[in-house]
Design an enzyme around this catalytic site. Structure first.
Site, PDB file in Angstrom:
ATOM      1  N   GLU A 127     -29.348  22.821  81.676  1.00 44.06           N
ATOM      2  CA  GLU A 127     -28.576  21.611  81.394  1.00 44.06           C
ATOM      3  C   GLU A 127     -28.048  21.103  82.726  1.00 44.06           C
ATOM      4  O   GLU A 127     -27.820  21.896  83.654  1.00 44.06           O
ATOM      5  CB  GLU A 127     -27.426  21.891  80.420  1.00 44.06           C
ATOM      6  CG  GLU A 127     -27.870  22.397  79.052  1.00 44.06           C
ATOM      7  CD  GLU A 127     -28.736  21.423  78.277  1.00 44.06           C
ATOM      8  OE1 GLU A 127     -28.715  20.205  78.584  1.00 44.06           O
ATOM      9  OE2 GLU A 127     -29.458  21.867  77.370  1.00 44.06           O
ATOM     10  N   ASP A 174     -31.717  26.584  73.457  1.00 40.09           N
ATOM     11  CA  ASP A 174     -32.992  25.880  73.543  1.00 40.09           C
ATOM     12  C   ASP A 174     -34.099  26.803  74.049  1.00 40.09           C
ATOM     13  O   ASP A 174     -35.253  26.694  73.617  1.00 40.09           O
ATOM     14  CB  ASP A 174     -32.862  24.668  74.463  1.00 40.09           C
ATOM     15  CG  ASP A 174     -32.078  23.540  73.806  1.00 40.09           C
ATOM     16  OD1 ASP A 174     -31.631  23.711  72.659  1.00 40.09           O
ATOM     17  OD2 ASP A 174     -31.905  22.484  74.440  1.00 40.09           O
ATOM     18  N   GLU A 233     -22.896  10.389  79.475  1.00 46.99           N
ATOM     19  CA  GLU A 233     -24.119  10.487  78.671  1.00 46.99           C
ATOM     20  C   GLU A 233     -24.592  11.938  78.572  1.00 46.99           C
ATOM     21  O   GLU A 233     -24.997  12.403  77.505  1.00 46.99           O
ATOM     22  CB  GLU A 233     -25.227   9.622  79.281  1.00 46.99           C
ATOM     23  CG  GLU A 233     -24.978   8.129  79.228  1.00 46.99           C
ATOM     24  CD  GLU A 233     -24.041   7.645  80.329  1.00 46.99           C
ATOM     25  OE1 GLU A 233     -23.641   8.470  81.194  1.00 46.99           O
ATOM     26  OE2 GLU A 233     -23.715   6.440  80.339  1.00 46.99           O
ATOM     27  N   HIS A 287     -25.035  17.651  75.776  1.00 48.00           N
ATOM     28  CA  HIS A 287     -24.825  19.110  75.748  1.00 48.00           C
ATOM     29  C   HIS A 287     -23.381  19.531  75.486  1.00 48.00           C
ATOM     30  O   HIS A 287     -23.115  20.710  75.258  1.00 48.00           O
ATOM     31  CB  HIS A 287     -25.323  19.759  77.043  1.00 48.00           C
ATOM     32  CG  HIS A 287     -24.861  19.087  78.304  1.00 48.00           C
ATOM     33  ND1 HIS A 287     -23.534  18.899  78.631  1.00 48.00           N
ATOM     34  CD2 HIS A 287     -25.573  18.560  79.331  1.00 48.00           C
ATOM     35  CE1 HIS A 287     -23.454  18.310  79.806  1.00 48.00           C
ATOM     36  NE2 HIS A 287     -24.674  18.068  80.251  1.00 48.00           N
ATOM     37  N   HIS A 291     -27.444  20.221  72.624  1.00 51.25           N
ATOM     38  CA  HIS A 291     -28.333  20.971  73.509  1.00 51.25           C
ATOM     39  C   HIS A 291     -27.542  22.096  74.180  1.00 51.25           C
ATOM     40  O   HIS A 291     -26.361  21.955  74.481  1.00 51.25           O
ATOM     41  CB  HIS A 291     -28.898  20.050  74.591  1.00 51.25           C
ATOM     42  CG  HIS A 291     -29.932  19.103  74.096  1.00 51.25           C
ATOM     43  ND1 HIS A 291     -31.256  19.165  74.466  1.00 51.25           N
ATOM     44  CD2 HIS A 291     -29.834  18.056  73.244  1.00 51.25           C
ATOM     45  CE1 HIS A 291     -31.926  18.201  73.877  1.00 51.25           C
ATOM     46  NE2 HIS A 291     -31.081  17.503  73.129  1.00 51.25           N
TER      47      HIS A 291
END
Length: 232
Positions: free
Chosen positions: A9, A158, A52, A57, A153
């Site tokens: 991330e 993931d 954003e 996440h 996320h």
């Protein structure tokens, strides 16, 4: 065969604009089996996270304020992925960020991040199913991998999902590998080598009706072409 399924991330979408890695998640596969070994860390990016990115996440700068910087975790990350093939969804994105972090930390680029050592499951999915959605969520749905617990996320989550998706995507390869590795039976060919006779083969002969039908087809061929080699 050792493989590491990896995800990151970041503070934003482009390391060229100064965005940084804030989370790394890895799970280990050994001979296509999850071993339970994982590597997971959060990283202080020393810069602001875009709104954003936080929306994707859920990680903010307050949470990362007391976390280590990349240079402090680089060695343990390298140790975990060493000598493994990497499996990454949209590999150019993660590889670009990780290579940039290593450069900023003054460390050499590890060979595991070389394109020859990375499987991009996004490219693989598009190759297998052209024109179909290839996001991780779409692949989870296609291959029956439950992602109901994935509301945001997260690098480790993931990576765990991607490991299951990758195994499902390449299950045919697994069957082929097993077939190639299967050793012949100890008695295979023994009857021929020892001169022992085989069991007689069962012979199925055509019936009179089948022979007549075959002969009629040959007549038709002869009439249509002016000759029929099989009736010479």
């Amino acid at each position: 065969m050792r493989q590491i399924v990896l995800d990151t991330e970041t503070t934003g979408l482009d390391w060229k604009n100064g965005d940084r890695v804030i989370e790394i998640g890895c799970v280990e596969l050994l001979n296509r089996t999850l071993t339970g070994r994982r590597y997971h860390t959060y990283i202080n990016p020393e810069r602001a996270i875009s709104a954003e990115a936080t929306g994707i996440h859920g990680i903010n700068n307050d949470f990362l304020a007391d976390k280590r910087v990349f240079a402090a975790v680089a060695q343990e990350f390298e140790d975990f992925v060493r000598d493994a093939e990497l499996i990454i969804h949209n590999a150019p994105f993660d590889v670009g960020f990780l290579v940039n972090e290593l450069k900023l930390a003054g460390r050499p680029i590890i060979r595991e991040l070389d394109s020859g050592n990375v499987i991009d499951t996004l490219a693989l999915a598009r190759e297998q199913n052209p024109g179909k959605k290839a996001s991780l969520d779409a692949l989870c749905e296609r291959f029956g991998v439950s992602n109901a617990h994935r509301t945001l996320h997260g690098a480790l989550l993931d990576a765990e999902l991607l490991a299951e998706v990758y195994l499902a995507m390449t299950r045919g390869q697994e069957s082929l590998m097993m077939a190639l590795e299967e050793e012949p039976r100890p008695d295979a060919g023994a009857s021929l080598a020892s001169g022992t006779e085989r069991m007689p083969l069962k012979v199925l002969r055509a019936s009179d009706e089948e022979l007549a039908a075959h002969d009629a087809v040959l007549v038709d061929i002869k009439d249509a072409s002016g000759g029929c080699l099989w009736r010479s």
